[in-house]
Motif scaffolding. Structure first.
Motif, short mmCIF file in Angstrom:
data_model
loop_
_atom_site.label_atom_id
_atom_site.label_comp_id
_atom_site.label_asym_id
_atom_site.label_seq_id
_atom_site.Cartn_x
_atom_site.Cartn_y
_atom_site.Cartn_z
N PRO A 179 0.85 -1.20 0.00
CA PRO A 179 0.00 0.00 0.00
C PRO A 179 0.88 1.24 0.00
O PRO A 179 1.91 1.28 0.68
N PRO A 180 0.52 2.28 -0.74
CA PRO A 180 1.35 3.48 -0.82
C PRO A 180 1.61 4.11 0.55
O PRO A 180 0.81 4.00 1.47
N GLY A 181 2.72 4.77 0.64
CA GLY A 181 3.12 5.48 1.84
C GLY A 181 4.21 6.46 1.48
O GLY A 181 4.03 7.28 0.59
N VAL A 182 5.39 6.33 2.12
CA VAL A 182 6.51 7.22 1.83
C VAL A 182 7.70 6.40 1.36
O VAL A 182 8.04 5.37 1.95
N LEU A 183 8.31 6.86 0.27
CA LEU A 183 9.49 6.23 -0.30
C LEU A 183 10.68 7.14 -0.10
O LEU A 183 10.64 8.32 -0.45
N TYR A 184 11.78 6.61 0.47
CA TYR A 184 13.01 7.38 0.67
C TYR A 184 14.06 6.94 -0.34
O TYR A 184 14.41 5.76 -0.40
N VAL A 185 14.56 7.90 -1.11
CA VAL A 185 15.66 7.68 -2.04
C VAL A 185 16.75 8.68 -1.68
O VAL A 185 16.54 9.90 -1.79
N THR A 186 17.90 8.20 -1.23
CA THR A 186 18.97 9.08 -0.76
C THR A 186 20.06 9.21 -1.82
O THR A 186 20.55 8.21 -2.33
N ALA A 188 26.52 7.41 -5.36
CA ALA A 188 25.58 8.27 -6.09
C ALA A 188 25.15 7.53 -7.36
O ALA A 188 25.98 7.15 -8.18
N ASP A 189 23.85 7.33 -7.52
CA ASP A 189 23.33 6.59 -8.66
C ASP A 189 23.28 7.47 -9.90
O ASP A 189 23.29 8.71 -9.81
N ASN A 190 23.18 6.81 -11.06
CA ASN A 190 22.98 7.61 -12.27
C ASN A 190 21.55 8.13 -12.29
O ASN A 190 20.62 7.53 -11.73
N GLU A 191 21.36 9.26 -12.94
CA GLU A 191 20.07 9.95 -12.91
C GLU A 191 18.96 9.09 -13.49
O GLU A 191 17.80 9.15 -13.03
N ALA A 192 19.26 8.27 -14.50
CA ALA A 192 18.23 7.45 -15.12
C ALA A 192 17.63 6.46 -14.14
O ALA A 192 16.40 6.24 -14.12
N ASP A 193 18.47 5.87 -13.28
CA ASP A 193 17.95 4.92 -12.29
C ASP A 193 17.11 5.63 -11.23
O ASP A 193 16.06 5.12 -10.81
N ARG A 236 15.45 8.42 -11.61
CA ARG A 236 14.20 8.81 -12.26
C ARG A 236 13.26 7.61 -12.43
O ARG A 236 12.05 7.72 -12.21
N ALA A 237 13.81 6.47 -12.79
CA ALA A 237 12.98 5.28 -12.99
C ALA A 237 12.24 4.90 -11.71
O ALA A 237 11.05 4.55 -11.75
N VAL A 238 12.94 4.97 -10.57
CA VAL A 238 12.30 4.62 -9.29
C VAL A 238 11.26 5.67 -8.91
O VAL A 238 10.13 5.33 -8.52
N VAL A 239 11.62 6.93 -9.04
CA VAL A 239 10.70 8.01 -8.64
C VAL A 239 9.44 7.98 -9.50
O VAL A 239 8.32 8.12 -8.98
N GLU A 240 9.59 7.80 -10.79
CA GLU A 240 8.42 7.82 -11.67
C GLU A 240 7.54 6.59 -11.48
O GLU A 240 6.35 6.62 -11.81
N LEU A 294 13.58 17.19 -10.80
CA LEU A 294 12.76 15.98 -10.70
C LEU A 294 11.65 16.18 -9.68
O LEU A 294 10.52 15.71 -9.86
N VAL A 295 11.96 16.88 -8.61
CA VAL A 295 10.94 17.18 -7.60
C VAL A 295 9.86 18.07 -8.18
O VAL A 295 8.66 17.87 -7.94
N GLN A 296 10.24 19.03 -8.98
CA GLN A 296 9.28 19.97 -9.56
C GLN A 296 8.32 19.29 -10.53
O GLN A 296 7.22 19.80 -10.79
N GLU A 297 8.70 18.14 -11.06
CA GLU A 297 7.86 17.44 -12.04
C GLU A 297 6.67 16.73 -11.39
O GLU A 297 5.74 16.33 -12.09
#
Length: 368
Positions: free
Chosen positions: A164-171, A180-185, A187-191, A215-218
């Motif tokens: 069930p949805p809640g809060v996702l933490y990506v550091t 530090a991950d590449n931006e594509a990865d 973005r894939a998780v966030v989207e 990415l936050v602004q999107e």
């Protein structure tokens, strides 16, 4: 069969509540925050800046503090700081939420979207995410990092759909690995987190050069967490903030206590935000020292430094306990991480001053 009557003292003891009566089981069952302060000449255990707030700016902050009335409440919701942070970050002030440290924001975000719902993160991760989830009775779901410490993108996508949805933490960069991950990865998780509150924790972004504000602004359900405790050299002042949509900020602000940023902290931060030039210079110094330390330790026969994009790095040792005690004998305190999943033998080392780093390199050089 007869029974012996209880004495009045025994009767009183029988009805007295225990010292923790009424405390929620979730609180009783969670251990305290996993940190024990140790006094050592060289302190490399808390990822603080090695450099204090500049002395001339300290003087300005003190002067401003003394000029203000201490008998009056500060801004209700730190509106003056919200505006100053918004100007610095190029953000809408109505989308800025300020608290005494980003760890307070993590607690509030767990209250906002975790209680009765899900807190999703990776493993290992920043301990406050898991601690607050457990204290507040949220369902905690952790997906193991890949062996190279990168985001388990597919595993997180599966977990996002399965819970069930809640809060996702990506550091970014990650704590405690510094990866530090590449931006594509990212973005894939966030989207993929549709319907979730998505938190991009960017506490160390000045050291990695990463920036996920766009990415936050999107998405209106996304937030960036930032802090003055690292590159700004203001851990002792205690201030963190979230950048998000005005709509999300409105909901999060409901959980923030009134007058939660005191007038003295506000004065210090105003001076810092009026003089941000030093931050980039200090961050560059730390990055240079980090790379120097990694290079100096790379040839060690048994201790292996792990590349990092933060102001700390992991050092994998043959015996973390022995290495930790050896460094402590040399007046250096670091942080053991060897009990965390995937971090067998690891110590976490913050980047210090050049002299402190030289001492660390020399001490590690003595480890067999």
């Amino acid at each position: 069969m007869t029974s012996t009557p209880l004495s009045s003292q025994d009767q009183a003891a029988a009805v007295l509540p225990t010292p923790t009566s009424g405390v929620r089981a979730a609180v009783r069952d969670v251990p305290a925050y996993p940190f024990t302060p140790i006094d050592a000449p060289i302190k490399l255990d808390q990822n603080e800046s090695a450099y204090d707030f500049p002395a001339d700016l300290k003087a300005q902050a003190v002067e401003r503090m003394l000029a203000r009335p201490w008998n009056r409440y500060p801004d209700l919701h730190a509106e003056t700081l919200q505006a100053a942070i918004a100007a610095y970050e190029g953000w809408d002030a109505s989308g800025v939420v300020v608290t005494p440290g980003s760890n307070v924001l993590i607690k509030l975000l767990t209250e906002l979207a975790g209680i009765g719902q899900t807190v999703l993160t990776v493993s290992p991760t920043f301990s406050v995410y898991t601690l607050e989830a457990q204290l507040l009775g949220a369902t905690l779901v952790q997906v193991p990092l890949n062996p190279d410490f990168s985001l388990p993108v597919e595993g997180l996508k599966v977990a996002l759909k399965a819970n069930p949805p809640g809060v996702l933490y990506v550091t970014q960069p990650h704590a405690p690995t510094g990866y530090a991950d590449n931006e594509a990865d990212v973005r894939a998780v966030v989207e993929a987190a549709e319907g979730w509150v998505v938190v991009l924790d960017e506490a160390y972004h000045q050291y990695s050069g990463t920036d996920y504000r766009s990415l936050v602004q999107e998405g209106g359900n996304r937030l960036s967490l930032r802090t003055f405790s690292k590159a700004w050299g203001l851990a002792g002042v205690r201030l963190g903030y979230a950048l998000t949509s005005p709509q999300m900020a409105t909901q999060l602000q409901k959980l923030v206590s009134a007058f939660n940023v005191n007038a003295l902290t506000q004065a210090a931060l105003e001076v810092a935000l009026e003089n941000p030039e030093y931050v980039q210079h200090r961050a560059a110094e730390v990055v240079g020292e980090r790379e120097r330390m990694l290079a100096a330790l790379a040839g060690h026969p048994t201790c292996k430094p792990i590349p990092s994009q933060a102001n700390f790095f992991l050092l994998r040792t043959p015996d973390a306990d022995a290495a930790y005690r050896h460094l402590l004998e040399h007046g250096i305190v670091v942080r053991r991480q060897d009990r965390l999943p995937g971090l067998h033998g690891c110590l976490r080392v913050a980047v210090g001053t050049p002299a402190e780093n030289d001492a660390l390199i020399a001490a590690v050089g003595e480890i067999q």
